[in-house]
Design a protein around this motif. Structure first.
Motif, mmCIF file in Angstrom:
data_model
loop_
_atom_site.group_PDB
_atom_site.id
_atom_site.type_symbol
_atom_site.label_atom_id
_atom_site.label_comp_id
_atom_site.label_asym_id
_atom_site.label_seq_id
_atom_site.Cartn_x
_atom_site.Cartn_y
_atom_site.Cartn_z
ATOM 1 N N MET A 1 -90.258 12.643 -99.917
ATOM 2 C CA MET A 1 -89.385 12.649 -98.748
ATOM 3 C C MET A 1 -90.123 13.260 -97.566
ATOM 4 S SD MET A 1 -85.663 14.487 -98.275
ATOM 5 C CE MET A 1 -86.460 16.095 -98.394
ATOM 6 N N ALA A 2 -89.990 12.653 -96.413
ATOM 7 C CA ALA A 2 -90.663 13.137 -95.216
ATOM 8 C C ALA A 2 -90.001 14.417 -94.736
ATOM 9 C CB ALA A 2 -90.620 12.081 -94.125
ATOM 10 N N VAL A 3 -90.809 15.306 -94.188
ATOM 11 C CA VAL A 3 -90.344 16.591 -93.686
ATOM 12 C C VAL A 3 -90.318 16.542 -92.178
ATOM 13 C CG1 VAL A 3 -90.752 19.074 -93.625
ATOM 14 C CG2 VAL A 3 -91.274 17.780 -95.700
ATOM 15 N N SER A 4 -89.195 16.898 -91.582
ATOM 16 C CA SER A 4 -89.039 16.890 -90.137
ATOM 17 C C SER A 4 -88.866 18.307 -89.638
ATOM 18 C CB SER A 4 -87.825 16.032 -89.746
ATOM 19 O OG SER A 4 -87.611 16.117 -88.365
ATOM 20 N N LYS A 5 -89.381 18.567 -88.443
ATOM 21 C CA LYS A 5 -89.261 19.887 -87.834
ATOM 22 C C LYS A 5 -88.042 19.993 -86.932
ATOM 23 C CE LYS A 5 -94.249 20.714 -87.898
ATOM 24 N NZ LYS A 5 -95.441 21.057 -87.082
ATOM 25 N N SER A 6 -87.267 18.931 -86.833
ATOM 26 C CA SER A 6 -86.099 18.962 -85.982
ATOM 27 C C SER A 6 -84.915 19.542 -86.762
ATOM 28 C CB SER A 6 -85.772 17.557 -85.477
ATOM 29 O OG SER A 6 -85.484 16.707 -86.572
ATOM 30 N N THR A 7 -83.789 19.627 -86.079
ATOM 31 C CA THR A 7 -82.585 20.169 -86.721
ATOM 32 C C THR A 7 -82.047 19.245 -87.789
ATOM 33 O OG1 THR A 7 -81.259 19.159 -84.966
ATOM 34 C CG2 THR A 7 -81.926 21.450 -84.667
ATOM 35 N N ASN A 8 -82.471 17.992 -87.778
ATOM 36 C CA ASN A 8 -82.015 17.075 -88.812
ATOM 37 C C ASN A 8 -82.529 17.465 -90.190
ATOM 38 O OD1 ASN A 8 -80.493 15.288 -87.207
ATOM 39 N ND2 ASN A 8 -82.376 14.300 -86.484
ATOM 40 N N THR A 9 -83.619 18.230 -90.261
ATOM 41 C CA THR A 9 -84.154 18.663 -91.550
ATOM 42 C C THR A 9 -83.189 19.595 -92.256
ATOM 43 O OG1 THR A 9 -86.357 18.473 -90.612
ATOM 44 C CG2 THR A 9 -86.156 19.696 -92.662
ATOM 45 N N TYR A 10 -82.509 20.396 -91.497
ATOM 46 C CA TYR A 10 -81.624 21.397 -92.086
ATOM 47 C C TYR A 10 -80.171 20.916 -92.131
ATOM 48 C CZ TYR A 10 -85.778 23.905 -90.673
ATOM 49 O OH TYR A 10 -87.081 24.274 -90.479
ATOM 50 N N ASN A 11 -79.833 19.882 -91.391
ATOM 51 C CA ASN A 11 -78.479 19.355 -91.371
ATOM 52 C C ASN A 11 -78.444 18.055 -92.166
ATOM 53 O OD1 ASN A 11 -75.839 18.807 -90.850
ATOM 54 N ND2 ASN A 11 -76.105 18.455 -88.647
ATOM 55 N N ARG A 12 -78.246 18.175 -93.468
ATOM 56 C CA ARG A 12 -78.286 17.007 -94.350
ATOM 57 C C ARG A 12 -77.086 16.095 -94.164
ATOM 58 N NH1 ARG A 12 -81.855 17.333 -98.686
ATOM 59 N NH2 ARG A 12 -80.540 15.832 -99.804
ATOM 60 N N GLN A 13 -76.054 16.556 -93.471
ATOM 61 C CA GLN A 13 -74.902 15.700 -93.239
ATOM 62 C C GLN A 13 -75.234 14.539 -92.301
ATOM 63 O OE1 GLN A 13 -71.748 18.187 -91.841
ATOM 64 N NE2 GLN A 13 -71.463 19.253 -93.800
ATOM 65 N N ARG A 50 -84.299 10.884 -87.768
ATOM 66 C CA ARG A 50 -83.419 11.276 -88.866
ATOM 67 C C ARG A 50 -83.893 10.611 -90.149
ATOM 68 N NH1 ARG A 50 -77.351 10.181 -88.240
ATOM 69 N NH2 ARG A 50 -78.168 8.071 -88.012
ATOM 70 N N PRO A 51 -83.875 11.317 -91.280
ATOM 71 C CA PRO A 51 -84.179 10.650 -92.555
ATOM 72 C C PRO A 51 -83.128 9.604 -92.883
ATOM 73 C CG PRO A 51 -84.398 13.027 -92.745
ATOM 74 C CD PRO A 51 -83.744 12.775 -91.425
ATOM 75 N N PHE A 52 -83.573 8.471 -93.391
ATOM 76 C CA PHE A 52 -82.661 7.390 -93.730
ATOM 77 C C PHE A 52 -83.182 6.668 -94.968
ATOM 78 C CE2 PHE A 52 -85.989 5.333 -91.490
ATOM 79 C CZ PHE A 52 -85.994 3.996 -91.848
ATOM 80 N N THR A 53 -82.365 5.763 -95.511
ATOM 81 C CA THR A 53 -82.716 5.016 -96.708
ATOM 82 C C THR A 53 -83.667 3.877 -96.333
ATOM 83 O OG1 THR A 53 -80.579 5.531 -97.675
ATOM 84 C CG2 THR A 53 -81.811 3.722 -98.660
#
Length: 398
Positions: A1-13, A50-53
């Motif tokens: 899984m790719a790692v992001s430095k944005s807030t999307n990394t910590y907000n899995r919702q 944002r991480p996506f499928t």
């Protein structure tokens, strides 16, 4: 899984999970039994980070593997394919579509504002139909003439071909026919089409493909009406095989009253004649290079003037051919007696031989009789002047 430095990394919702991608027909391929691999939260979206499928598949034989590049939220926002980022309805770049529909892009470019905008957009899209574009401007705008002329009517599977083999270009490829890449000469590196950016295409700025299409649209030919005002017929070519006369009349009756419609199935063409010249001009303007029936773009032309066509055929001179050696010459003209079996001053003879009550009345040089000749039935073919001296000896006796 790719790692992001944005807030999307910590907000899995905010991470996106989907069961099937949003793709165009070209990227999906012509194989109805396609096999896909699904990787949940496999990569970041190249627009909103944002991480996506991620979905990966092969669109066909001898084609390269393709995968989704942006998330479905960004795809619905612009109504584009997740892989090629072209419009799903017209198959055109976003820059061409927005220029034709006069749509202003209000998507924020700042990372923080973009994340807030995407979160609000997700909450709004959960309450509406997921099959419709989320952009309200795309719903309200109708089809443009520019989009209809430039839109693709069939999938362009050539876009799924493999990339050029770099080892073959250097002369070092040893795979031969088993190489999955193309063994072709690469394009010019100075070609602007060789330098394409996915973000420029999504935001509709500095897209070389869009600029090429805009130049093509500006150079498209027009269909000027003929000078003869009596011409009210349009030629319709490139028709589908199973089209009927009623279907074709339903497409052209909206422009004016039709006098007659002639369908030629063998030549896959038709002729539509309107009652007025204004209706024919309106139909030619609205359908030229725009009308698509059964996935085929129809060819629209003006009919030819019958009077001018006849004049052109009359003015055309027959080609002078050289005589063929060995053939006989022209025949001589027939004698005057054959052309005029009856003298112009004499009435024709009676139909019955017994009615020759006045034989002297029918004697003369035109009949081949001498004055005072014995009476008898005589035919022009028995003229002594034509038969020669032998005819006097074999002349019938009374």
């Amino acid at each position: 899984m790719a790692v992001s430095k944005s807030t999307n990394t910590y907000n899995r919702q905010n991470w996106e999970d989907s069961d099937f991608p949003i793709l165009c027909q070209t990227c999906l391929g012509d194989n109805p039994y396609i096999r896909m691999t699904k990787e949940k939260y496999g990569k970041e979206c190249k627009i909103c980070s944002r991480p996506f499928t991620v979905f990966r598949w092969c669109p066909g034989s001898r084609m390269r593997f393709k995968k989704t590049e942006i998330c479905q939220t960004c795809s619905k926002l612009k109504n584009v394919c997740q892989t090629c980022l072209l419009d799903l309805e017209y198959g055109l770049p976003i820059q061409v579509r927005d220029a034709a529909l006069k749509i202003q892009d209000d998507l924020p470019r700042n990372e923080v504002n973009k994340e807030y905008y995407i979160q609000n957009l997700d909450s709004q899209m959960s309450k509406v139909d997921p099959t419709q574009p989320s952009n309200s401007a795309l719903k309200s705008k109708g089809a443009s003439d520019l989009l209809v002329r430039l839109a693709r009517t069939a999938p362009y599977y050539k876009r799924n071909r493999p990339h050029v083999c770099s080892f073959w270009v250097k002369g070092e490829c040893r795979r031969g026919e088993e190489c999955p890449y193309r063994h072709e000469k690469p394009t010019d590196p100075d070609d602007p089409l060789a330098d394409q950016n996915i973000k420029d295409r999504y935001y509709g700025v500095n897209d070389p493909v869009a600029e090429k299409l805009m130049r093509r649209a500006a150079a498209m030919p027009a269909l000027p009406p003929p000078e003869d005002r009596t011409v009210t017929t349009l030629y319709i070519g490139n028709l589908p095989e199973n089209i009927t006369e009623d279907e074709l009349k339903g497409h052209f009756y909206q422009y004016g009253e039709i006098r007659c419609l002639t369908l030629v199935p063998r030549a896959q063409c038709a002729f539509v004649q309107y009652t007025t010249r204004s209706a024919a001009e309106h139909a030619a303007e609205k359908t030229f290079n725009r009308l698509v029936i059964g996935g085929k773009r129809l060819t629209i032309k003006w009919g030819k003037s019958q009077g001018r066509q006849g004049a052109n055929e009359k003015n055309e001179t027959a080609p002078v051919l050289e005589p063929v050696p060995g053939l006989p010459g022209t025949l001589p003209p027939p004698p005057p007696a054959f052309l005029h079996p009856f003298p112009p001053q004499m009435p024709p003879p009676p139909s019955r031989p017994n009615d020759f009550f006045n034989l002297q009345h029918y004697t003369g040089p035109g009949w081949g009789w001498a004055a005072g000749a014995p009476a008898g039935l005589h035919y022009p073919s028995q003229d002594p002047a034509r038969l020669g001296a032998h005819a006097h000896a074999s002349a019938p006796q009374p």
